[in-house]
Design an enzyme around this catalytic site. Structure first.
Site, PDB file in Angstrom:
ATOM      1  N   HIS A  69     -43.300  12.189  21.289  1.00 35.45           N
ATOM      2  CA  HIS A  69     -41.824  12.294  21.559  1.00 35.45           C
ATOM      3  C   HIS A  69     -40.830  12.620  20.211  1.00 35.45           C
ATOM      4  O   HIS A  69     -39.904  12.577  20.310  1.00 35.45           O
ATOM      5  CB  HIS A  69     -41.157  11.056  22.248  1.00 35.45           C
ATOM      6  CG  HIS A  69     -41.921  11.194  23.750  1.00 35.45           C
ATOM      7  ND1 HIS A  69     -41.426  11.719  24.759  1.00 35.45           N
ATOM      8  CD2 HIS A  69     -42.810  10.110  24.091  1.00 35.45           C
ATOM      9  CE1 HIS A  69     -42.181  11.577  25.921  1.00 35.45           C
ATOM     10  NE2 HIS A  69     -43.071  10.470  25.494  1.00 35.45           N
ATOM     11  N   SER A 122     -41.498   6.186  24.245  1.00 37.68           N
ATOM     12  CA  SER A 122     -41.436   6.954  25.358  1.00 37.68           C
ATOM     13  C   SER A 122     -40.463   6.815  26.641  1.00 37.68           C
ATOM     14  O   SER A 122     -39.978   7.546  27.219  1.00 37.68           O
ATOM     15  CB  SER A 122     -42.827   7.270  25.902  1.00 37.68           C
ATOM     16  OG  SER A 122     -43.548   6.099  26.156  1.00 37.68           O
ATOM     17  N   LYS A 143     -45.238  18.442  24.863  1.00 32.56           N
ATOM     18  CA  LYS A 143     -43.696  17.919  25.265  1.00 32.56           C
ATOM     19  C   LYS A 143     -42.810  18.871  24.529  1.00 32.56           C
ATOM     20  O   LYS A 143     -42.756  20.153  25.079  1.00 32.56           O
ATOM     21  CB  LYS A 143     -43.632  16.654  24.792  1.00 32.56           C
ATOM     22  CG  LYS A 143     -44.168  15.684  25.712  1.00 32.56           C
ATOM     23  CD  LYS A 143     -44.419  14.278  25.411  1.00 32.56           C
ATOM     24  CE  LYS A 143     -45.322  13.799  26.559  1.00 32.56           C
ATOM     25  NZ  LYS A 143     -45.983  12.454  26.479  1.00 32.56           N
TER      26      LYS A 143
END
Ligand SMILES: *Cc1c(COP(=O)(O)O)cnc(C)c1O
Length: 388
Positions: free
Chosen positions: A205, A177, A236
């Site tokens: 991610h 991350s 995200k």
């Protein structure tokens, strides 16, 4: 309260004090409370889906149809049909038998790890894993053995030499991350097979970012279905909120019965769930969004590397711009903001001491002109501060 005040003052002297800053987000542009507009280069909204008309509409319709709160935990009265639809879609997307929603990615990691691992078991964890993985390990009461970042020979050695009478779990971020590099999942899966260990990958991610159609880390290595536990978040690239675990039906049935962060928390709001499902559908229909994200990230990365910045081996949408010193990183972010660009200064304990940086994130929704402006600002300020 004096003790707390002293602790805060000490944190401030170390340039590590954090404060909340208010923003009003409108599409890709953010305004502060005085109405000044900024280009957002720090969000994890990689595909720009938080403001997609269909995602917004899905959230609004779900609220109007089903109300604003779920009113209960999933195991009592809160198990709305929407969750099942989203879980079915997530399992299909990840190529697994089943999936289970949690309220956040943080809660997913804490709940999954602490229910799979107990006394007598051993967790092998990358030193740069996300805080929610670390907290899951702490809660588990198992032993945690930390290996240096992506150091596969050390992991192999630790797997051989660590005595364990119970289960073994290897856990890793898929895309790290803060550095934006990718775990060596092919090696990890091979080592796990030899050591009879479970593998868990955090795709926070990676979802919507790497692998064919943005299907994540396992897919990017051609290892779909070969990772025991795929974890991810809708917060995200998927423009909403909520974590998930994807894996075998047995795993999911186990988590429903044992994961305390799943059992003892009220289910997600209908709006959040519907937004996540709409975003996932858009990603499936428009995989070219992922290609655009990669083009944008590659463009900015190349500009920064050519100017002499070290981006830490990132190959994804997260671009670390190393500053080293915490005060320098804060000053860098402050000067960027004066130029109308928001980037985060990342300091310890999020990253190791001496590894403070700007964390720049790219979105598929950024234009070439915006990315050029960002690269020029980083280069000018970086030179001014002596970072390059
Ligand atoms: C953001 C993040 C999480 C937590 O997800 P939330 O849905 O924001 O709680 C977990 N793991 C990693 C690697 C993350 O970056």
């Amino acid at each position: 309260m004096d003790i707390l005040q002293h602790a805060l003052e000490q944190t401030e002297r170390e340039n590590l004090l954090r404060r909340l800053v208010d923003y009003i987000p409108r599409d890709a542009v953010h305004a502060d409370s005085e109405g000044r507009q900024y280009l957002m280069m720090a969000a994890n909204n990689y595909l720009g889906l938080t403001h997609h008309p269909r995602v917004r509409q899905a959230a609004a319709s779900a609220s109007l149809t089903y109300g604003t709160g779920s009113g209960g935990s999933r195991l009592t009265t809160g198990n709305h049909l929407l969750y099942r639809q989203l879980e079915t879609a997530l399992a299909a997307f990840k190529g697994t038998e089943a999936a289970l929603l949690f309220n956040t990615g943080y809660m997913a990691n804490v709940g999954i790890i602490s229910s799979l691992v107990g006394k007598g078991d051993v967790i092998f964890s990358d030193e740069l894993n996300h805080a929610s993985i670390i907290d899951g390990c702490r809660l588990s009461r198992g032993r945690t053995v930390v290996y240096s970042h992506s150091n596969m020979s050390q992991l192999a050695e630790l797997l051989t030499n660590t005595a364990c009478s119970g289960r073994r779990l290897i856990v890793t971020d898929g895309v790290f991350s803060m550095d934006g590099d990718i775990a060596r999942l092919d090696d990890i899966v091979q080592l796990a097979r030899k050591a009879d260990a479970l593998v868990m990958v955090d795709d926070a991610h990676a979802t919507g970012v790497i692998g064919p159609g943005g299907r994540g880390t396992a897919a990017s290595f051609g290892l779909e279905g070969q990772v025991h536990i795929s974890m991810g978040t809708l917060s995200k690239s998927l423009g909403s909120e909520g974590g998930y675990a994807a894996g075998s039906q047995v795993l999911i049935d186990y988590l429903i019965n044992k994961a305390r962060s799943f059992i003892f928390s009220t289910a997600l709001a209908p709006a959040t769930t519907a937004a996540g499902l709409a975003a996932l559908n858009i990603l499936s229909e428009q995989p070219e969004l992922v290609d655009q994200l990669m083009v944008n990230a590659a463009f900015l990365r190349k500009e920064l590397n050519q100017a002499g910045f070290d981006t830490c081996g990132s190959t994804t949408a997260i671009l670390p711009v190393m500053a080293g010193d915490a005060a320098l990183a804060v000053e860098f972010a402050h000067l960027m903001k004066k130029e109308g660009i928001i980037v985060s200064a990342i300091r310890p304990p999020t990253v190791p001491a001496g590894a403070s940086r700007l964390r720049v994130t790219v979105s598929a929704a950024h234009s070439q002109a915006e990315l050029t402006k960002v690269s020029q600002a980083i280069c000018t300020i970086g030179r001014q501060l002596g970072v390059i």
